[in-house]
Design an enzyme around this catalytic site. Structure first.
Site, short mmCIF file in Angstrom:
data_model
loop_
_atom_site.label_atom_id
_atom_site.label_comp_id
_atom_site.label_asym_id
_atom_site.label_seq_id
_atom_site.Cartn_x
_atom_site.Cartn_y
_atom_site.Cartn_z
N GLU A 15 0.85 -1.20 0.00
CA GLU A 15 0.00 0.00 0.00
C GLU A 15 0.88 1.24 0.00
O GLU A 15 1.85 1.33 0.76
CB GLU A 15 -0.90 0.04 1.23
CG GLU A 15 -1.77 1.31 1.30
CD GLU A 15 -2.53 1.45 2.59
OE1 GLU A 15 -3.54 0.71 2.72
OE2 GLU A 15 -2.13 2.25 3.45
N THR A 46 -4.01 4.80 -1.47
CA THR A 46 -5.03 5.34 -0.58
C THR A 46 -5.69 6.58 -1.17
O THR A 46 -5.27 7.11 -2.19
CB THR A 46 -4.45 5.65 0.81
OG1 THR A 46 -3.49 6.72 0.67
CG2 THR A 46 -3.78 4.45 1.41
N TYR A 145 -11.51 -6.22 9.88
CA TYR A 145 -10.85 -5.76 11.10
C TYR A 145 -10.67 -6.92 12.07
O TYR A 145 -11.62 -7.32 12.75
CB TYR A 145 -11.69 -4.65 11.75
CG TYR A 145 -11.86 -3.46 10.84
CD1 TYR A 145 -11.03 -2.36 10.92
CD2 TYR A 145 -12.86 -3.46 9.86
CE1 TYR A 145 -11.16 -1.28 10.06
CE2 TYR A 145 -13.00 -2.39 8.99
CZ TYR A 145 -12.15 -1.30 9.09
OH TYR A 145 -12.29 -0.24 8.23
N GLN A 176 -7.22 -4.78 8.36
CA GLN A 176 -6.56 -3.72 9.10
C GLN A 176 -5.29 -4.31 9.73
O GLN A 176 -5.18 -5.53 9.92
CB GLN A 176 -7.50 -3.18 10.18
CG GLN A 176 -6.95 -2.07 11.05
CD GLN A 176 -6.56 -0.84 10.26
OE1 GLN A 176 -5.47 -0.82 9.69
NE2 GLN A 176 -7.41 0.17 10.21
#
Length: 283
Positions: A15, A46, A145, A176
């Site tokens: 990322e 992002t 998550y 996450q």
């Protein structure tokens, strides 16, 4: 292609984030050039708060897809967007040959009032996923998550939303960040029992400075196990020792995940190609 990657038992992806200042973009592309040498399966980009940097996200995703010839995944948030905003970004991505997005609600922008936040067009990521799959040809993935979303009332309710995302067409999940693999294994077992059948990619963030614990990690709502806390306490005042210890911790996490059959790994590399290369070499 990303769809082919999903059929494999393992993958490695990164990322990156758009720089806040336009004059920093040359360095951003140099970062991408360096990351491309590590042959990731894809690189995600992002999205600014409320879509404030969406054009930059499209520009970077296009560079990854068309110049570097690596699959790009563009993040897309909906908290400050209406239908036309979403369709505009989707069309921009399509023109650039970027076909995969990570659909997120996004954090409340600082300039958004509580009233505006309460009346937002897309209340949740599930609403964005439904809209994208009904109105675009994009392949949509979603987030999950391991220690539950900070706003979720329980892990079970959070996994129920995860199942909803899958039912609405999410092709995979990226987790996450987390620092205790035991938490992740318990989460995957619960997701499996809930009927999650698409790949779950483990999100790993190397902690290379002690201050990350008080900023990025706190915002993510991730717990810090004693082993990592001890590392920060021991090496926090010695930047290079902390950096090396943080890289080693991340490498150990990834090796353990792969040993246990969790082969899809997504590194939150914080635009640090040297650190990312060291992790890849260690693996």
């Amino acid at each position: 292609m990303l769809n082919e990657m999903l059929q494999k038992d393992s993958s490695l992806s990164f990322e990156v984030f758009p720089p806040k200042k336009d004059d920093e973009f040359d360095n951003c592309f140099k970062v991408l050039d360096s990351l491309s040498e590590l042959s990731p399966d894809f690189i995600s980009v992002t999205y600014g708060a409320g879509g404030s940097r969406s054009k930059k996200t499209v520009e970077i995703a296009s560079y990854i897809q068309n110049t570097l010839k690596i699959d790009a995944m563009a993040h897309m948030t909906c908290v400050g967007s209406n239908e036309n905003d979403i369709l505009t970004v989707a069309n921009d991505l399509k023109k650039e040959g970027v076909s995969h997005v990570l659909a997120l609600r996004g954090d409340k922008p600082r300039d958004m009032s509580e009233e505006q936040f309460a009346q937002r067009i897309f209340p949740h990521a599930t609403d964005l996923i439904r809209f994208l799959n009904s109105n675009t040809s994009l392949d949509v993935s979603a987030s999950c998550y391991p220690e539950k979303h900070p706003e979720a009332i329980s892990i079970d309710s959070d996994i129920a939303f995860m199942k909803m995302k899958q039912d609405m067409g999410a092709k995979m999940f990226i987790s996450q960040l987390f620092f205790d693999n035991a938490d992740y294994y318990r989460f995957v077992e619960r997701a499996d029992r809930a009927g999650i059948v698409v790949p779950i990619v483990a999100g790993i963030m190397p902690i290379t400075s002690a201050k990350q614990i008080g900023s990025t990690v706190t915002l993510a709502g991730s717990s810090v196990p004693k082993k990592l806390a001890d590392i920060c306490a021991r090496y926090g005042e010695s930047p290079e020792d902390m950096r090396q210890a943080g890289i080693a911790y991340a490498v150990d996490q990834i090796k353990d995940l792969r040993k246990c059959g969790m082969g899809h790994i997504h590194i939150y590399c914080m635009n640090k190609p040297k650190m990312t290369a060291e992790i890849c070499r260690a693996l």
